[in-house]
Write an enzyme that holds these catalytic residues in place. Structure first.
Site, PDB file in Angstrom:
ATOM      1  N   ASP A   1     -46.818  -6.166  48.984  1.00 56.81           N
ATOM      2  CA  ASP A   1     -47.989  -5.222  49.100  1.00 56.81           C
ATOM      3  C   ASP A   1     -49.058  -5.620  47.752  1.00 56.81           C
ATOM      4  O   ASP A   1     -49.155  -6.267  46.791  1.00 56.81           O
ATOM      5  CB  ASP A   1     -47.303  -4.144  48.772  1.00 56.81           C
ATOM      6  CG  ASP A   1     -46.279  -4.001  47.480  1.00 56.81           C
ATOM      7  OD1 ASP A   1     -45.935  -5.153  47.320  1.00 56.81           O
ATOM      8  OD2 ASP A   1     -46.142  -2.758  47.109  1.00 56.81           O
TER       9      ASP A   1
ATOM     10  N   GLU B   1     -43.373  -3.112  46.829  1.00 47.96           N
ATOM     11  CA  GLU B   1     -42.688  -3.430  45.558  1.00 47.96           C
ATOM     12  C   GLU B   1     -43.190  -2.361  44.622  1.00 47.96           C
ATOM     13  O   GLU B   1     -42.863  -2.040  43.513  1.00 47.96           O
ATOM     14  CB  GLU B   1     -43.000  -4.847  45.185  1.00 47.96           C
ATOM     15  CG  GLU B   1     -42.115  -5.065  43.924  1.00 47.96           C
ATOM     16  CD  GLU B   1     -42.576  -4.633  42.430  1.00 47.96           C
ATOM     17  OE1 GLU B   1     -41.707  -4.253  41.690  1.00 47.96           O
ATOM     18  OE2 GLU B   1     -43.934  -4.780  42.319  1.00 47.96           O
TER      19      GLU B   1
END
Ligand code: NI
Length: 434
Positions: A107, A165
């Site tokens: 991400d 994350e």
């Protein structure tokens, strides 16, 4: 809890490699180098594509598609839609043995990129400012290299491409915890896991230490309820803003006076809300913040101390309070025995002077959830060009890691995975009580 990972889980082959020697034979090592060289351009292209198309946590749709397509083309067993946009792939080695994993996060962050690289983010307000594009590319590179030397692999390698994350959006689950919940460490059982994070040190250098290396991160919200009154008649009210000020100051004293200074902890109140206008005594104030601590001792102790401060101060003035404290992320724990076993691999490749100790960091990483379950090995990969004196910090709009770090990361990960398979006998699952 994590200290209870049984020694059996870490069973090592008799006669560990002496410091500086790796278990990978010279021919395989050479083949790894050749494969990296062969795929380097493609991997850089992949990295740039991911960098140009950053996606937020739990929304890594295109990144996930690209990752899955690449892994499928390598003939791995690929599973998509794990923990929403996660991708998991299994590479079965040519020889029987245990399973080890490599994890990469995918991400990006809500930051407007300000670098002038030609492959700058195309998505307004989004950027890979934490280097997860590098992490993903490294793990894909490892898959490309290892799938070409399958026969040499004594066991299996599981590739875990994880979403979110940086934290799932509010009211959504996500990240490592959800990956584990959806069985990523099972079938086949994963015995050990490797991860890395880019770090603003020189390319070709890594930082690694065993024990707690990144802090546990918790969230809290405190609500103070006093009594509203005219701003000129304090005797008729209970001023929630004055109480909040008292609480904020005292909470900082909790950290400086009640916590062992050599076991670091940080308490930050990042948000404060209260009051209605200048001449009204505020009835209610809400404080929101984070606590970071390396040790479990502090993670347990700090909320208790905080609650008693909040209660003590509010009660003594006749106010009421609520205290909501939620443990969010455990600290990242590099298992000492496992770490010591694998350290020679890093040193063997980079040289002793390029493998430096890792000062514990108060930033957090959800790799911690995997390392709570099985032995974990997490290191920081240098991404600063040696010609630069400094480099932009992680999460900054001009973060621009040196792409030469990708080949270094791939090589280290290939060797770590192969060596760990070599060094571990069939792994036993953790005991039921774990
Ligand atoms: Ni990150």
């Amino acid at each position: 809890m994590r200290n209870r990972i049984p020694a059996a889980l870490l069973t090592l082959a008799v006669g560990l490699s002496p410091l500086g020697l790796t278990a990978v034979d010279t021919k395989t090592a050479l083949k790894i180098d050749q494969e990296i060289e062969k795929h380097n351009l493609e991997i850089i292209k992949i990295r740039r594509f991911i960098h140009m198309n950053p996606e937020l946590s739990n929304r890594e749709y295109e990144t996930s598609k690209l990752v899955a397509a690449k892994l499928s083309s390598l003939d791995l067993e690929v599973k998509t839609g794990v923990a929403r946009t996660g991708v998991v792939a299994l590479l079965r080695g040519g020889q029987p043995g245990p399973t080890v994993a490599i994890r990469a996060d995918m991400d990006a962050l809500p930051i407007q990129e300000t670098t002038s690289v030609p492959f700058k983010s195309l998505n307004p307000g989004l950027m890979h400012a934490c280097g997860h594009d590098i992490h993903t590319s490294i793990a894909l590179g490892v898959a490309m290299v290892l799938s070409n030397i399958k026969d040499k692999i004594k066991g299996n390698v599981k590739f875990i491409f994880q979403p979110a994350e940086e934290g799932a959006p509010q009211d959504e689950e996500g990240g490592a915890a959800l990956m584990i919940k959806e069985g990523v460490l099972d079938d086949p059982t994963v015995g050990a896991i490797f991860g890395l994070h880019v770090w603003p040190e020189d390319v070709g250098q890594v930082n690694f230490s065993t024990g707690d290396i990144m802090a546990g991160a918790d969230w809290f919200e405190i609500t103070i309820k006093g009594k509203g009154a005219h701003g000129a008649r304090p005797q008729e009210g209970i001023d929630a803003i004055v109480l909040a000020a008292e609480i904020i100051t005292t909470l900082q004293s909790v950290i400086s006076r009640s916590i062992d200074p050599v076991d670091p902890a940080v308490l930050t109140i990042g948000k404060i809300e209260g009051g209605t206008r200048s001449n009204i005594i505020a009835e209610k104030v809400t404080l929101e913040g984070t606590v970071r601590a390396l040790s479990e001792t502090n993670r347990k102790k700090i909320p208790q101390l905080m609650e008693s401060v909040v209660k003590g101060i509010t009660q003594s003035f006749g106010a009421t309070s609520t205290f909501d404290y939620r443990p969010t992320l455990p600290s990242v724990y590099n298992h000492p025995e496992f770490g010591q076993t694998m350290l020679p691999t890093l040193i063997g490749i980079l040289g002793k002077d390029k493998v430096l100790p890792l000062q514990p960091q108060m930033v957090a990483e959800d790799f911690s959830f995997y390392a709570q379950k099985i032995p974990g090995f997490f290191f920081f990969l240098g991404v600063k060009s040696p010609s630069q004196t400094t480099t932009a910090a992680l999460h900054s709009p001009n973060f621009n890691p040196d792409e030469r770090s990708i080949a270094v990361g791939i090589k280290l990960m290939c060797h770590l995975l192969l060596d760990s398979l070599d060094k571990q006998s069939p792994l036993e699952p953790p005991p039921a009580s774990f």
